[in-house]
Design a protein around this motif. Structure first.
Motif: not given
Length: 132
Positions: A101-115, A118-121
């Motif tokens: 869909w055109g975004n460059r995305s970085l997926l990670f988890r916070d210390p509680d495991g929440n997804l 961070f993305f840049t179009p």
């Protein structure tokens, strides 16, 4: 109606606030030891302790138990942000990846495991969609 915020319930407010402050570069507004907010132009990320849950309804939310929500932040350069977070974030789910869909995305988890995404179009359509 306006979408205003999303709230994460945690058993360690200070730890999670410090994580998001470091990850986003924003300073949280701490209302109490059980509640803080990171405000952006579009919405607010609220972080609240488990002692706040009974104010709404006892047992209605549990910390570190999210398996369906991804909190997303638009950033200027996701590859640079990834470099800055390397060594700090301990659970990267993926490296920066250009999505269909055109975004460059970085997926990670916070210390509680929440997804967290961070993305840049990067495509013309995505850039236009998120033009500020």
């Amino acid at each position: 109606m306006d979408f205003v915020s999303i709230r994460i319930i945690t058993s360690d407010v200070a730890r999670l606030v410090e994580f998001y402050e470091r990850a986003t570069g924003m300073e949280a507004i701490r209302a109490t030891e059980d509640f803080a907010e990171l405000k952006t132009a579009g919405a607010t990320l609220a972080i609240a302790g488990t002692r706040t849950v009974p104010l709404f309804a006892p047992g209605s939310a549990r910390p570190a138990d999210n398996h369906s929500v991804i909190t997303e932040f638009l950033v200027d350069d996701v590859d640079r942000v990834h470099q800055n977070l390397t060594g700090f974030v301990t659970d990267f789910v993926n490296e920066p990846t250009t999505m269909p869909w055109g975004n460059r995305s970085l997926l990670f988890r916070d210390p509680d495991g929440n997804l967290v995404n961070f993305f840049t179009p990067v495509t013309a359509a995505a850039i236009e969609k998120f033009a500020r």
